[in-house]
Design a protein around this motif. Structure first.
Motif, PDB file in Angstrom:
ATOM      1  N   SER A  78       0.836  -1.208   0.000  1.00  0.00           N
ATOM      2  CA  SER A  78       0.000   0.000   0.000  1.00  0.00           C
ATOM      3  C   SER A  78       0.866   1.251   0.000  1.00  0.00           C
ATOM      4  N   HIS A  79       1.999   1.201   0.697  1.00  0.00           N
ATOM      5  CA  HIS A  79       2.906   2.360   0.639  1.00  0.00           C
ATOM      6  C   HIS A  79       3.436   2.566  -0.771  1.00  0.00           C
ATOM      7  N   ALA A  80       3.728   1.457  -1.457  1.00  0.00           N
ATOM      8  CA  ALA A  80       4.237   1.570  -2.818  1.00  0.00           C
ATOM      9  C   ALA A  80       3.179   2.211  -3.720  1.00  0.00           C
ATOM     10  N   LEU A  81       1.917   1.756  -3.575  1.00  0.00           N
ATOM     11  CA  LEU A  81       0.838   2.320  -4.398  1.00  0.00           C
ATOM     12  C   LEU A  81       0.635   3.804  -4.079  1.00  0.00           C
ATOM     13  N   PHE A  82       0.524   4.101  -2.779  1.00  0.00           N
ATOM     14  CA  PHE A  82       0.307   5.497  -2.391  1.00  0.00           C
ATOM     15  C   PHE A  82       1.497   6.359  -2.791  1.00  0.00           C
ATOM     16  N   GLY A  83       2.712   5.829  -2.609  1.00  0.00           N
ATOM     17  CA  GLY A  83       3.908   6.574  -2.987  1.00  0.00           C
ATOM     18  C   GLY A  83       3.889   6.923  -4.463  1.00  0.00           C
ATOM     19  N   GLY A  84       3.599   5.920  -5.299  1.00  0.00           N
ATOM     20  CA  GLY A  84       3.549   6.161  -6.733  1.00  0.00           C
ATOM     21  C   GLY A  84       2.523   7.222  -7.093  1.00  0.00           C
ATOM     22  N   LEU A  85       1.340   7.130  -6.479  1.00  0.00           N
ATOM     23  CA  LEU A  85       0.277   8.104  -6.778  1.00  0.00           C
ATOM     24  C   LEU A  85       0.677   9.504  -6.293  1.00  0.00           C
ATOM     25  N   ILE A  86       1.315   9.569  -5.121  1.00  0.00           N
ATOM     26  CA  ILE A  86       1.736  10.870  -4.599  1.00  0.00           C
ATOM     27  C   ILE A  86       2.759  11.505  -5.543  1.00  0.00           C
ATOM     28  N   GLY A  87       3.744  10.704  -5.984  1.00  0.00           N
ATOM     29  CA  GLY A  87       4.764  11.239  -6.882  1.00  0.00           C
ATOM     30  C   GLY A  87       4.162  11.731  -8.181  1.00  0.00           C
ATOM     31  N   ALA A  88       3.288  10.911  -8.768  1.00  0.00           N
ATOM     32  CA  ALA A  88       2.678  11.293 -10.040  1.00  0.00           C
ATOM     33  C   ALA A  88       1.808  12.533  -9.863  1.00  0.00           C
ATOM     34  N   SER A  89       1.136  12.655  -8.700  1.00  0.00           N
ATOM     35  CA  SER A  89       0.284  13.830  -8.466  1.00  0.00           C
ATOM     36  C   SER A  89       1.117  15.083  -8.263  1.00  0.00           C
ATOM     37  N   ILE A  90       2.241  14.945  -7.546  1.00  0.00           N
ATOM     38  CA  ILE A  90       3.108  16.115  -7.360  1.00  0.00           C
ATOM     39  C   ILE A  90       3.613  16.571  -8.724  1.00  0.00           C
ATOM     40  N   ALA A  91       4.027  15.611  -9.552  1.00  0.00           N
ATOM     41  CA  ALA A  91       4.532  15.965 -10.879  1.00  0.00           C
ATOM     42  C   ALA A  91       3.428  16.595 -11.724  1.00  0.00           C
ATOM     43  N   GLY A  92       2.233  16.018 -11.662  1.00  0.00           N
ATOM     44  CA  GLY A  92       1.164  16.472 -12.542  1.00  0.00           C
ATOM     45  C   GLY A  92       0.408  17.694 -12.043  1.00  0.00           C
ATOM     46  N   LEU A  93       0.261  17.808 -10.711  1.00  0.00           N
ATOM     47  CA  LEU A  93      -0.608  18.854 -10.169  1.00  0.00           C
ATOM     48  C   LEU A  93       0.114  19.791  -9.223  1.00  0.00           C
ATOM     49  N   GLY A  94       1.352  19.499  -8.902  1.00  0.00           N
ATOM     50  CA  GLY A  94       2.086  20.328  -7.940  1.00  0.00           C
ATOM     51  C   GLY A  94       1.860  19.841  -6.520  1.00  0.00           C
ATOM     52  N   TRP A  95       2.532  20.486  -5.565  1.00  0.00           N
ATOM     53  CA  TRP A  95       2.489  20.035  -4.173  1.00  0.00           C
ATOM     54  C   TRP A  95       1.079  20.071  -3.615  1.00  0.00           C
ATOM     55  N   ALA A  96       0.252  20.982  -4.136  1.00  0.00           N
ATOM     56  CA  ALA A  96      -1.109  21.103  -3.617  1.00  0.00           C
ATOM     57  C   ALA A  96      -1.977  19.924  -4.039  1.00  0.00           C
ATOM     58  N   GLY A  97      -1.470  19.090  -4.955  1.00  0.00           N
ATOM     59  CA  GLY A  97      -2.248  17.933  -5.403  1.00  0.00           C
ATOM     60  C   GLY A  97      -2.236  16.801  -4.396  1.00  0.00           C
ATOM     61  N   VAL A  98      -1.457  16.986  -3.319  1.00  0.00           N
ATOM     62  CA  VAL A  98      -1.344  15.923  -2.326  1.00  0.00           C
ATOM     63  C   VAL A  98      -2.100  16.292  -1.059  1.00  0.00           C
ATOM     64  N   ASN A  99      -2.820  15.317  -0.525  1.00  0.00           N
ATOM     65  CA  ASN A  99      -3.564  15.514   0.721  1.00  0.00           C
ATOM     66  C   ASN A  99      -2.629  15.157   1.886  1.00  0.00           C
ATOM     67  N   TRP A 100      -1.858  16.165   2.342  1.00  0.00           N
ATOM     68  CA  TRP A 100      -0.829  15.857   3.346  1.00  0.00           C
ATOM     69  C   TRP A 100      -1.417  15.526   4.703  1.00  0.00           C
ATOM     70  N   ASN A 101      -2.365  16.348   5.167  1.00  0.00           N
ATOM     71  CA  ASN A 101      -2.764  16.289   6.572  1.00  0.00           C
ATOM     72  C   ASN A 101      -4.245  16.072   6.801  1.00  0.00           C
TER      73      ASN A 101
END
Lengths: 105, 408
Positions: free
Chosen positions: B121-144
């Motif tokens: 699950s970390h691998a899946l979430f990690g991949g999605l987080i990386g792709a979202s940061i690349a595609g949408l910027g830091w705001a594309g991630v739900n940090w907190n």
């Protein structure tokens, strides 16, 4: 961050408590069952001095063992019921002490 | 066939591929201890685990459509994709999901090659987080999250990863200690036979819970992709073929068995005896079920590893290989960022080439990486035949038949 930490700590205690009761408690009962079974079987099932015959068989031990195993099996059945119930959008409720299946809110 | 249909097909195939790696990466969580203590023969153990994963996956009718919401912002809270990403057949969203899945798979394969039980699950979430940061910027991630419940990368990924192995370890240590106290005075042959049955039961429960938890994630991702491309509209249900294919993918993966990881967990950390195995699997099952009952996300891998370590700590005089444990923990720490970097790089490559060509190039890169790692694994194969060999150094005479006899 601090909100999340609070929620996580609050949850962690519940998981630890439930885990100790089910995850260590049931194995403890199972171990007691094994012990009773050995007591019931007597002889070579128990550690005893070599050269002499082992302790006498105690039939009550066997009965006690299967009572304990039955409790463990019930615990596992409860676990499986829980997995299945939550899969179908239900939850287990312990409000009547004995578990009942209720719709998930 | 339009361009976005082809991309959608690639996303579905890649998602099923991820589900497959998720299966074989996690066989060890349930079955490593039973294999190590000979409670079950290796082939029987993976078959049982695969079957229970299949059943488990079908039991999870609950809609897991919002799975990505925990970490990235590509969906609305009702599960529909963000409107800004669905223009033109949903290509923008599909590329993010594809790049993220590729990141997850590549990391899963690499850790499998190294025999490290890292979290799928970390691998899946990690991949999605990386792709979202690349595609949408830091705001594309739900940090907190929004502060009303346990949510976001911190609440759903980082904190559970820190806490769950410790909790599982404490429970397993307590269970092991109690069991050994209770059975002193009973002949070892007698106890071992009894506890092997307990092990099989508790390990089966872990397998079932794994199927319900993990197959759902892929089902959610595929359905999200289908909605983005306009091929599915119902946010309350998952297409039946998606459920069937995900269930089969995870079950087949489990049946294949990640022998390298099984070996590390079963033989590398602790020399496991049947009472310890039963304590460890019971602790894992209890923690996984209690957490999902309370709605916490956690990784089966972290729980299982913590439990096995705990069973080593709880048995008086048992040896725990802390160096192996240390390697595992460092793999956990870098799983999320490493998968994120792969996901991000994949997104940039896909974006640079653009459109269908980009998606195809990402997919080919995945195939190349997977093929390379598979070939590398053949140099030192680990399978059901040698999974239980002694951890410290294989005797020289055993190495000869392994290389000479081929790997079939």
């Amino acid at each position: 961050m601090s909100d999340n930490l609070g929620f996580a700590l609050e949850g962690a205690w519940k998981v630890l408590f439930a885990g100790l009761v089910l995850g260590a408690g049931l194995p403890l009962l199972f171990a007691l069952g094994i012990r009773s079974l050995a007591w019931g079987a007597g002889g070579e099932a128990e550690v005893h001095e070599s050269g002499v015959t082992g302790p006498k068989a105690q039939p009550i031990g066997t009965v006690l063992a299967f009572v304990l195993f039955a409790i463990v099996v019930l615990g596992i059945a409860l676990g499986i019921t829980f997995v299945v119930a939550s899969g179908f959008g239900k939850a287990l409720s312990f409000e009547h002490i004995y578990p009942t299946i209720v719709p998930k809110h | 066939m339009t361009e976005s249909t082809v991309i959608l097909a690639l996303v579905v195939i890649t998602a099923l591929g991820f589900d497959f790696t998720n299966g074989f990466h996690d066989t060890a969580n349930a079955m490593a201890t039973s294999i190590a203590t000979n409670a079950l023969r290796p082939k029987v153990a993976v078959a049982l685990s695969g079957l229970l994963n299949l059943i488990g996956a079908f039991l999870s009718v609950e809609v897991a459509l919002t799975v990505t919401n925990a970490v990235v912002k590509i969906q609305n809270s009702d599960g529909t994709p963000k409107e800004t990403l669905t223009a033109g057949g949903g290509e923008a969203l599909l590329i993010i999901v594809l790049a993220g899945l590729v990141g997850g798979i590549i990391w899963n394969l690499l850790t499998w090659l190294l025999g490290l039980p890292s979290s799928s699950s970390h691998a899946l979430f990690g991949g999605l987080i990386g792709a979202s940061i690349a595609g949408l910027g830091w705001a594309g991630v739900n940090w907190n999250g929004n502060g009303t419940k346990l949510d976001g990368v911190v609440g759903k990924v980082i904190l559970p990863a820190l806490m769950s192995p410790v909790i599982a370890g404490v429970i397993a240590a307590a269970g092991t200690w109690l069991i050994y106290k209770v059975v002193t005075g009973v002949a070892q042959r007698f106890t071992d036979n009894g506890f092997r049955w307990g092990q099989i039961g508790s390990a089966s429960l872990v397998s079932l819970a794994h199927g319900t938890n993990d197959a759902q994630k892929t089902m959610g991702v595929i359905t999200l992709a289908l909605i983005a491309s306009g091929d599915w509209t119902d946010t309350k249900n998952i297409p039946f073929w998606v459920k069937v294919s995900c269930a089969l993918a995870i079950a087949l993966g489990t049946y294949l068995g990640g022998w390298r990881i099984i070996r590390t967990l079963g033989k590398g950390l602790v020399e496991i005896a049947p009472p310890q195995g039963m304590a460890a699997e019971s602790a894992s099952a209890a923690v996984i079920l209690a957490s999902s009952h309370l709605g916490f996300a956690l990784s089966t891998t972290h729980v299982a590893t913590g439990s096995i370590l705990g069973s080593g700590v709880g048995k008086p005089g048992a040896q725990v290989r802390w160096r192996v444990a240390g390697r595992m923990v460092s793999a956990w720490l870098i799983t999320l960022p490493a998968a994120a970097i792969v996901g991000a790089v994949m997104w940039y490559i896909g974006d640079l080439i653009g459109g269908l060509g980009g998606a195809i190039v990402i997919f080919l890169l995945l195939l190349a990486a997977a093929g390379y790692m598979y070939l590398r694994s053949r140099r030192e194969p680990v399978g059901h035949h040698n999974v239980n060999d002694e951890w410290d150094g294989v005797p020289a005479e055993e190495q000869v038949p392994v290389t000479a006899g081929g790997t079939k």
